[in-house]
Design a protein around this motif. Structure first.
Motif, PDB file in Angstrom:
ATOM      1  N   MET A  44       0.843  -1.188   0.000  1.00  0.00           N
ATOM      2  CA  MET A  44       0.000   0.000   0.000  1.00  0.00           C
ATOM      3  C   MET A  44       0.880   1.240   0.000  1.00  0.00           C
ATOM      4  N   ASN A  45       1.068   1.813  -1.119  1.00  0.00           N
ATOM      5  CA  ASN A  45       1.892   3.005  -1.247  1.00  0.00           C
ATOM      6  C   ASN A  45       1.095   4.290  -1.112  1.00  0.00           C
ATOM      7  N   ASP A  46      -0.217   4.188  -0.987  1.00  0.00           N
ATOM      8  CA  ASP A  46      -1.030   5.386  -0.898  1.00  0.00           C
ATOM      9  C   ASP A  46      -1.147   5.917   0.527  1.00  0.00           C
ATOM     10  N   LEU A  47      -0.559   5.239   1.496  1.00  0.00           N
ATOM     11  CA  LEU A  47      -0.608   5.699   2.887  1.00  0.00           C
ATOM     12  C   LEU A  47       0.576   6.618   3.166  1.00  0.00           C
ATOM     13  N   PRO A  48       0.371   7.617   4.017  1.00  0.00           N
ATOM     14  CA  PRO A  48       1.487   8.508   4.335  1.00  0.00           C
ATOM     15  C   PRO A  48       2.572   7.753   5.103  1.00  0.00           C
ATOM     16  N   PRO A  49       3.818   8.146   4.965  1.00  0.00           N
ATOM     17  CA  PRO A  49       4.908   7.434   5.625  1.00  0.00           C
ATOM     18  C   PRO A  49       4.872   7.563   7.151  1.00  0.00           C
ATOM     19  N   ASP A  50       4.218   8.581   7.658  1.00  0.00           N
ATOM     20  CA  ASP A  50       4.176   8.783   9.108  1.00  0.00           C
ATOM     21  C   ASP A  50       2.825   8.378   9.708  1.00  0.00           C
TER      22      ASP A  50
END
Length: 50
Positions: free
Chosen positions: A1-7
């Motif tokens: 899932m790359n659509d989630l923010p990294p933080d």
């Protein structure tokens, strides 16, 4: 899932803290505010001087 923010974990922690803080504020101040509003509506509270 790359659509989630990294933080995301930090944001979830912040969200939890905000929810808990809001709950504490509601429990502390809402009864006081409600009592104050009730006294204004019923006329039993302090009267304002013109």
């Amino acid at each position: 899932m790359n659509d989630l923010p990294p933080d995301l974990p930090r944001l979830r922690t912040l969200e939890t803290w905000l929810v808990l803080t809001l709950d504490r504020v509601r429990h502390k101040y809402v009864p006081e505010l409600t009592a104050g509003l009730d006294s204004l509506v019923t006329g039993t509270g302090p009267q304002r001087q013109p």
